[in-house]
Design a protein around this motif. Structure first.
Motif, PDB file in Angstrom:
ATOM      1  N   HIS A 180       0.843  -1.196   0.000  1.00  0.00           N
ATOM      2  CA  HIS A 180       0.000   0.000   0.000  1.00  0.00           C
ATOM      3  C   HIS A 180       0.875   1.242   0.000  1.00  0.00           C
ATOM      4  O   HIS A 180       2.073   1.157   0.239  1.00  0.00           O
ATOM      5  CB  HIS A 180      -0.977   0.010   1.188  1.00  0.00           C
ATOM      6  N   VAL A 182       0.670   5.388   1.187  1.00  0.00           N
ATOM      7  CA  VAL A 182      -0.130   6.274   2.032  1.00  0.00           C
ATOM      8  C   VAL A 182       0.118   7.742   1.717  1.00  0.00           C
ATOM      9  O   VAL A 182       1.264   8.157   1.567  1.00  0.00           O
ATOM     10  CB  VAL A 182       0.187   6.012   3.520  1.00  0.00           C
ATOM     11  N   HIS A 263       4.240   7.277   3.144  1.00  0.00           N
ATOM     12  CA  HIS A 263       5.056   6.054   3.155  1.00  0.00           C
ATOM     13  C   HIS A 263       4.592   5.046   2.125  1.00  0.00           C
ATOM     14  O   HIS A 263       3.452   5.060   1.676  1.00  0.00           O
ATOM     15  CB  HIS A 263       5.183   5.437   4.549  1.00  0.00           C
ATOM     16  N   ALA A 265       4.550   0.975   1.571  1.00  0.00           N
ATOM     17  CA  ALA A 265       4.699  -0.301   2.273  1.00  0.00           C
ATOM     18  C   ALA A 265       5.035  -1.385   1.255  1.00  0.00           C
ATOM     19  O   ALA A 265       4.323  -1.550   0.262  1.00  0.00           O
ATOM     20  CB  ALA A 265       3.420  -0.652   3.019  1.00  0.00           C
ATOM     21  N   PHE A 329       8.777   0.050  10.443  1.00  0.00           N
ATOM     22  CA  PHE A 329       8.842   1.310   9.694  1.00  0.00           C
ATOM     23  C   PHE A 329      10.256   1.868   9.731  1.00  0.00           C
ATOM     24  O   PHE A 329      10.893   1.866  10.781  1.00  0.00           O
ATOM     25  CB  PHE A 329       7.854   2.317  10.295  1.00  0.00           C
ATOM     26  N   GLU A 342       7.607   1.234   4.900  1.00  0.00           N
ATOM     27  CA  GLU A 342       7.138   0.186   5.808  1.00  0.00           C
ATOM     28  C   GLU A 342       7.513  -1.138   5.154  1.00  0.00           C
ATOM     29  O   GLU A 342       7.376  -1.293   3.933  1.00  0.00           O
ATOM     30  CB  GLU A 342       5.612   0.282   5.955  1.00  0.00           C
TER      31      GLU A 342
HETATM   32 FE   FE2 Z   1       1.280   1.461   6.215  1.00  0.00          FE
END
Ligand code: FE2
Length: 374
Positions: A180, A182, A263, A265, A329, A342
């Motif tokens: 994902h 963000v 961020h 991931a 993280f 992440e």
């Molecule tokens: Fe996340």
């Protein structure tokens, strides 16, 4: 923390088919050196290059790849122009989360009809390996979504890019795919971008976290997770909420000078191995207090991993109805307290680690305090 809420409505038909994330492009101050960081510390291979030597006069770009993750690092080679302006304002940061579509012209037309702000009209790029059609729409801040059609292209990546070779031996760390991505937006703007994803790109709101779920003694934030039609792409969107002190989202917005990607991931199949490797190469991770692990067995039940290496590395664990996940993280990967990564390993869980939010945000706030920004 069980206050995550289900979406208000579920959507059945995919009104904006997207195959997946095509690449994520960063604008950086020095792509040559950043590429080396991603090679040596994150285990990415530089597979292609585009720049003055290949006929592109204003920029140099390095295409990095590890399994399904593709990053482009682009730098301007002169002081003027939109790339230089982007870096002056934001520092190193994500310019483009490019989406892979079957038909870029139709996707662009549809998106604009539904209210997207155009960033680039459909453009055909050709070489002897075929053609790519690329268009783009604006996202929050100075970020864009390119729409990339590559069904008529058999080349390495894209016209203009040539294979890159180097004697440097890259050793991958096991990063597999983007789980994902963000975004941080201004106070009051989260629902605007939730609506954008719903109405323009046919995404669904699969999880929401209010400021009571995500709060510490000092700060709070709100977050909604958007997922595309085939469920492969997930974009959580955060906005700050009123707290006693400056939230991590406020700090980001101040230093990025506006909304942007917070961020990325990336998934691994073996987080202990991946993080051990990355740490040994100098990647800095956030650390939670050792006491976090005292409650892990009770909170998440039985897991396959021993707690000792998780504690040693600072890997967090959370469980939902479908399984559990392990996550950690990094600290920001540039001097401005903005973009970070992440690393996540999913063992059935489809959520985002809400049970870790408090410990994680307190860890972020300790870093913020060290920077004088809390
Ligand atoms: Fe996340």
């Amino acid at each position: 923390m069980a206050t995550a809420t289900l979406p208000e409505s579920a959507q059945s038909a995919d009104t904006f088919p997207i195959n997946g994330t095509d690449y994520i492009e960063f604008y950086v101050g020095n792509a040559k050196q950043a590429a080396h960081f991603y090679r040596s510390a994150f285990g990415f291979d530089v597979v292609a290059y585009r720049g003055p030597e290949t006929g592109v006069r204003d920029r140099a770009s390095y295409l990095l790849q590890q399994d399904k993750v593709r990053l482009i690092l682009t730098t301007p080679i002169r002081s003027e122009g939109p790339i230089a302006d982007h870096i002056h304002k934001h520092g190193d940061g994500v310019r483009d989360i490019a989406l892979w579509v079957d038909d870029a012209r139709t996707a662009f037309k549809l998106a604009v009809e539904r209210g997207a702000k155009p960033a680039q009209e459909p453009t055909v790029m050709k070489d002897e390996a075929g053609e790519i059609v690329i268009a783009a729409i604006h996202l929050y801040g100075d970020t864009i979504h390119s729409l990339v059609e590559r069904k008529d292209y058999r080349g390495l990546f894209m016209p203009g890019f040539v294979p890159f070779s180097s004697p440097f031996q890259v050793k991958p760390v096991g990063l597999k795919y983007v789980d994902h991505c963000v975004g941080n937006v201004e106070l009051g703007a989260m629902n605007k971008w939730v609506n954008f994803y719903e109405h323009v790109l046919g995404f669904v709101n699969i999880l929401s976290f209010d400021d009571k779920t995500i709060s510490t003694e000092y700060s709070a934030l709100m977050s909604k997770v958007m997922s595309n039609g085939n469920g492969r792409i997930k974009f959580p969107i955060n906005e700050p909420a009123a707290g006693k002190k400056k939230s991590q989202i406020d700090e980001y917005l101040e230093f990025y000078d506006g909304p942007g990607v917070q961020h990325i991931a990336i998934a691994t199949d073996d987080i202990i191995k991946t993080v051990t490797d990355m740490k040994s190469r100098g990647v800095e991770f956030l650390k939670v207090p050792a006491t976090y692990y005292d409650s892990v067995p009770e909170r998440v039940g039985k897991i396959d991993e021993d707690i000792a290496p998780l504690r040693e590395l600072g890997i967090l664990v959370d469980r939902d109805d479908e399984g559990y996940l392990l996550q950690i993280f990094t600290k920001p990967v540039q001097d401005r307290p903005t973009v970070f990564y992440e690393i996540i390993q999913r063992k059935g869980a489809k959520s985002f680690g809400a049970g870790n939010f408090k410990a994680l945000f307190e860890a972020i706030e300790r870093e913020q305090a060290l920077r004088g920004n809390l």
